[in-house]
Write an enzyme that holds these catalytic residues in place. Structure first.
Site, PDB file in Angstrom:
ATOM      1  N   ASP A   1       1.025  -1.179   0.397  1.00 40.86           N
ATOM      2  CA  ASP A   1       0.155  -0.084  -0.058  1.00 40.86           C
ATOM      3  C   ASP A   1       0.376   1.584  -0.333  1.00 40.86           C
ATOM      4  O   ASP A   1       0.269   2.573   0.096  1.00 40.86           O
ATOM      5  CB  ASP A   1      -1.243   0.029   1.235  1.00 40.86           C
ATOM      6  CG  ASP A   1      -1.517  -1.544   0.924  1.00 40.86           C
ATOM      7  OD1 ASP A   1      -2.389  -1.310   0.554  1.00 40.86           O
ATOM      8  OD2 ASP A   1      -2.411  -1.673   1.904  1.00 40.86           O
TER       9      ASP A   1
ATOM     10  N   LYS B   1       2.038   1.817  -5.234  1.00 39.64           N
ATOM     11  CA  LYS B   1       3.271   1.139  -6.565  1.00 39.64           C
ATOM     12  C   LYS B   1       2.038   1.526  -7.590  1.00 39.64           C
ATOM     13  O   LYS B   1       2.692   2.295  -8.698  1.00 39.64           O
ATOM     14  CB  LYS B   1       3.094  -0.160  -6.081  1.00 39.64           C
ATOM     15  CG  LYS B   1       4.107  -0.602  -5.211  1.00 39.64           C
ATOM     16  CD  LYS B   1       5.105  -1.746  -4.506  1.00 39.64           C
ATOM     17  CE  LYS B   1       3.667  -2.634  -4.503  1.00 39.64           C
ATOM     18  NZ  LYS B   1       2.834  -2.145  -2.916  1.00 39.64           N
TER      19      LYS B   1
ATOM     20  N   GLY C   1      -4.761  -4.756  -4.000  1.00 38.56           N
ATOM     21  CA  GLY C   1      -4.777  -3.864  -4.366  1.00 38.56           C
ATOM     22  C   GLY C   1      -4.433  -2.908  -4.517  1.00 38.56           C
ATOM     23  O   GLY C   1      -3.339  -2.639  -4.264  1.00 38.56           O
ATOM     24  N   HIS C   2      -4.842  -2.602  -6.603  1.00 38.14           N
ATOM     25  CA  HIS C   2      -3.932  -0.962  -6.537  1.00 38.14           C
ATOM     26  C   HIS C   2      -5.023  -0.217  -6.979  1.00 38.14           C
ATOM     27  O   HIS C   2      -5.540  -1.117  -7.731  1.00 38.14           O
ATOM     28  CB  HIS C   2      -2.699  -2.244  -7.692  1.00 38.14           C
ATOM     29  CG  HIS C   2      -2.679  -2.851  -8.016  1.00 38.14           C
ATOM     30  ND1 HIS C   2      -3.134  -4.043  -8.431  1.00 38.14           N
ATOM     31  CD2 HIS C   2      -2.657  -2.800  -9.419  1.00 38.14           C
ATOM     32  CE1 HIS C   2      -3.380  -4.934  -8.907  1.00 38.14           C
ATOM     33  NE2 HIS C   2      -3.325  -4.059  -9.935  1.00 38.14           N
TER      34      HIS C   2
ATOM     35  N   GLN D   1       2.712  -6.218  -2.952  1.00 40.70           N
ATOM     36  CA  GLN D   1       3.161  -6.451  -1.318  1.00 40.70           C
ATOM     37  C   GLN D   1       4.490  -5.416  -0.953  1.00 40.70           C
ATOM     38  O   GLN D   1       4.649  -4.302  -2.364  1.00 40.70           O
ATOM     39  CB  GLN D   1       2.897  -7.507  -0.942  1.00 40.70           C
ATOM     40  CG  GLN D   1       1.681  -7.953  -0.768  1.00 40.70           C
ATOM     41  CD  GLN D   1       1.465  -9.004  -1.899  1.00 40.70           C
ATOM     42  OE1 GLN D   1       2.091  -9.454  -2.729  1.00 40.70           O
ATOM     43  NE2 GLN D   1       0.431  -8.471  -2.522  1.00 40.70           N
TER      44      GLN D   1
HETATM   45  P1  IMP Z   1      -1.937 -12.611   2.010  1.00 43.55           P
HETATM   46  O1  IMP Z   1      -1.031 -12.370   0.928  1.00 43.55           O
HETATM   47  O2  IMP Z   1      -3.598 -13.043   1.657  1.00 43.55           O
HETATM   48  O3  IMP Z   1      -1.967 -13.763   2.408  1.00 43.55           O
HETATM   49  O4  IMP Z   1      -2.196 -12.377   3.362  1.00 43.55           O
HETATM   50  C1  IMP Z   1      -0.683 -12.021   4.082  1.00 43.55           C
HETATM   51  C2  IMP Z   1      -0.244 -10.594   4.518  1.00 43.55           C
HETATM   52  O5  IMP Z   1       0.548  -9.763   4.111  1.00 43.55           O
HETATM   53  C3  IMP Z   1      -1.340 -10.260   5.615  1.00 43.55           C
HETATM   54  O6  IMP Z   1      -0.565  -9.510   6.640  1.00 43.55           O
HETATM   55  C4  IMP Z   1      -2.011  -9.138   4.497  1.00 43.55           C
HETATM   56  O7  IMP Z   1      -2.584  -8.195   5.089  1.00 43.55           O
HETATM   57  C5  IMP Z   1      -0.801  -8.753   3.540  1.00 43.55           C
HETATM   58  N1  IMP Z   1      -1.049  -8.141   2.517  1.00 43.55           N
HETATM   59  C6  IMP Z   1      -1.454  -9.331   1.400  1.00 43.55           C
HETATM   60  N2  IMP Z   1      -1.668  -8.289   0.566  1.00 43.55           N
HETATM   61  C7  IMP Z   1      -1.322  -6.942   0.428  1.00 43.55           C
HETATM   62  C8  IMP Z   1      -1.354  -5.544  -0.160  1.00 43.55           C
HETATM   63  O8  IMP Z   1      -1.852  -5.614  -1.452  1.00 43.55           O
HETATM   64  N3  IMP Z   1      -1.265  -3.916   0.833  1.00 43.55           N
HETATM   65  C9  IMP Z   1      -1.230  -4.871   2.222  1.00 43.55           C
HETATM   66  N4  IMP Z   1      -0.938  -5.903   2.775  1.00 43.55           N
HETATM   67  C10 IMP Z   1      -1.141  -7.199   1.775  1.00 43.55           C
END
Ligand code: IMP
Length: 442
Positions: free
Chosen positions: A12, A15, A39-40, A227
C-alpha cells in the site's frame, strides 16, 4: 530495458500510481508475484480503477503479463477483465503458463488456517484470497498450473491427486465440512472452462521468453511488484508476511528474466511518507497507546484514505521507519526512490521519523532478523517541522523546488540516509499531483 517497481514497506505504498506515472513509455507491464491480494488503485481520465490482479499498466493500452511467480485466480481475472471491458477499456492481459492457479479450496483453507492460528495470535491477517495455500502447494509440488488448465485430461489427473488430500485435511484435521470447493467434478467443470477461455482468447504465454523477445526487439518492460519488502516471505516480518518475494530478486524468478537483465535496468523503491499496515504483527512506530497518538493516526488514516483496497479494513498507521527502509534498499538495491503521500502529512505541527531503534540499550540502524526482536525495538525519533497544506497540483507543475521547505528537508533526509536519489514525489492521487525528478526510462 526494464524498470522494476518494489514496495519498500508493508504494501500500500502507492505502487499502482507510480507504475502509472513512470510506466508511460513501457510497452509491457509484468507482475512477478502475488495474486488477487494486491489491491492497486489507478486514476485514469478522472476515473478510479480498483484492481487486485490485473497489472495496473493494462488499463493504459500496455500488454499486461501475470508472470510465473504469480498465483492466479481465474475467477477474479475474468471478473476484472469483464468489468474493465464494460467500462470501455480493452485490456490485453497474458498469463504465464507456469503460474499457479488458485482454486476454491485454497481460499477455504486460508480462512480455516487463519482461524486456527488466531488461537495462538499467529494469524497473519491475510486477505483471505488463498494466496498462502496456493504457494504451499506450489512448493509441495502438488499445485495446478495455468498450463494444466489448458488440457482437460491433465487437469483431471492433477485434481484427482490433490483434492482428496485437501478434503482429508479439512475434514479429518480441521474437522470442518468440505463442500463444493473440494468436489473434483465441479472443479474440473469450472476450471477446464477457464482453460478453454484462456486458450480461445490466446491469453497464455511462456513469460520468460515472451519478455526476453520483447526486450530484444527494443521494447521497454516495467516489472510491477505487489505488497512490499517487509511482507516478503524471506526478508519480511515472518510469519506476518505474504508467501512470495516482492523484493527485486522476485522479479527475476517470477518472470523468467535473468538477474543481469533486471539489474541492468532501474529498481525503484516506492515509499509512503509514513507507515500503514493491514494485518497483524508488531509495528514499532505505530501511532497508538494514548489519545494524542490515536488522534494523529485517525487524522492520517482519514487524510490518506487508509482503508484496505481488497478488504476495506482500516489500516494501522505509524511514523516512517528508516531501519525498515535501509533494509529494503539493501535487499533490492534500489536505484531510485518514489515517495508518496507527502500531502497527507501536511498540516501537522511536526512529523516524526524513526531514525534508528533502541533494543535493550543497543542502537540498531536496520531491522533485526526476527520479528520478536523487531517488536522489542523502541524507535529513536528524529523530529521534522511540519509543512502547510498548499495547492499541490500547482506545486507539482512547478517541480520539486515549489514544495514547502520542510517537506523538501524531509524528502532530502530520506534520500540521503538511504543513499538513493529521488525519482519521483507524490503529493496527491493523480498523475497531475506527481513530480518526476529523474525518469527511469529516459
Ligand atoms: P496474504 O498475502 O493474503 O496471504 O496475506 C499475508 C499478509 O500480507 C497479511 O498481513 C496481509 O494483510 C498482507 N498483504 C497481502 N497483500 C497486501 C497488499 O496488497 N497490501 C498490503 N498488505 C497486504
Amino acid at each position: 530495458m526494464t524498470v522494476t517497481i518494489v514496495g519498500a514497506q508493508l504494501g500500500d505504498e502507492g505502487k499502482g500510481g507510480v507504475v502509472d506515472l513512470l510506466g508511460e513509455p513501457a510497452d509491457v507491464v509484468a507482475r512477478y508475484q502475488g495474486g488477487d491480494n494486491a489491491g492497486h488503485t489507478v486514476v485514469h481520465g478522472g476515473e478510479e480503477y480498483k484492481l487486485s490482479l490485473v497489472p495496473s499498466g493494462a488499463i493504459r493500452d500496455k500488454v499486461g503479463i501475470l508472470g510465473n511467480g504469480c498465483v492466479v485466480n481465474p475467477r477474479t481475472l475474468f471478473e476484472e477483465l469483464d468489468t474493465l471491458r464494460e467500462r470501455g477499456l480493452d485490456p490485453d492481459v497474458r498469463v504465464a503458463e507456469r503460474a499457479h492457479a488458485i482454486l476454491p479450496y485454497h481460499r477455504r483453507l486460508d480462512g480455516i488456517e487463519e482461524e486456527v492460528k488466531s488461537d495462538d495470535d499467529l494469524e497473519a491477517g491475510t486477505t483471505g484470497r488463498g494466496i498462502g495455500p496456493t504457494y504451499e502447494d506450489k512448493a509441495g509440488r502438488r499445485g495446478i498450473r495455468v498450463g494444466d488448465l489448458l488440457d482437460p485430461a491433465v487437469l483431471r489427473d492433477r485434481l484427482e491427486y490433490v483434492v482428496p488430500q485437501k478434503r482429508a485435511l479439512v475434514e479429518d484435521v480441521f474437522g470442518v465440512e468440505a463442500g463444493e470447493a473440494f468436489d473434483v467434478e465441479a472443479l474440473h467443470e469450472e476450471y477446464s472452462d477457464y482453460g478453454r477461455r484462456l486458450r480461445e482468447e490466446g491469453m497464455t504465454v511462456d513469460a520468460g521468453s515472451f519478455l526476453a523477445d520483447r526486450i530484444a526487439a527494443g521494447d521497454d518492460v516495467l516489472l510491477e511488484g505487489a505488497q512490499g519488502t517487509s511482507l516478503d516471505i524471506d526478508h519480511g516480518i515472518y510469519p506476518y508476511v505474504t508467501s512470495s518475494n516482492p523484493t527485486a530478486g522476485g522479479a527475476c524468478v517470477g518472470t523468467g528474466l535473468g538477474p543481469t537483465t533486471v539489474g541492468q535496468g532501474e529498481i525503484i523503491g516506492v515509499v509512503k511518507a509514513y507507515l500503514s499496515r493491514v494485518g497483524t504483527g508488531p509495528l514499532p512506530t505505530e501511532l497508538r497507546g494514548d489519545d494524542e497518538r490515536e488522534r494523529l493516526a485517525e487524522y492520517i488514516r482519514e487524510e490518506g484514505g487508509e482503508y484496505g483496497t481488497v478488504t476495506g479494513r482500516p489500516r494501522r498507521v505509524g511514523w516512517l521507519d528508516m531501519p525498515m527502509l535501509r533494509h529494503a534498499a539493501r535487499a533490492s538495491d534500489f536505484t531510485g526512490l518514489a515517495v508518496n503521500h507527502v500531502d497527507v502529512l501536511a498540516g501537522l505541527d511536526e512529523v516524526n521519523v524513526a531514525h534508528a531503534y533502541d533494543r535493550d540499550g543497543e542502537r540498531l540502524t536496520t531491522m533485526p532478523t526476527t520479528t520478536e526482536a523487531w517488536g522489542e525495538c523502541d524507535p529513536i525519533y528524529r523530529t521534522f517541522e511540519g509543512w502547510p497544506e498548499i495547492d499541490w497540483a500547482a506545486a507539482a507543475r512547478e517541480g520539486f523546488d515549489a514544495l514547502p521547505e520542510n517537506a523538501r528537508a524531509y524528502l532530502t533526509y530520506v534520500s540521503e540516509e538511504l543513499d538513493v536519489p529521488l525519482t519521483a514525489v507524490g503529493v496527491g492521487p493523480g498523475r497531475a499531483e506527481s513530480i518526476v525528478l529523474d525518469h527511469p526510462f529516459e
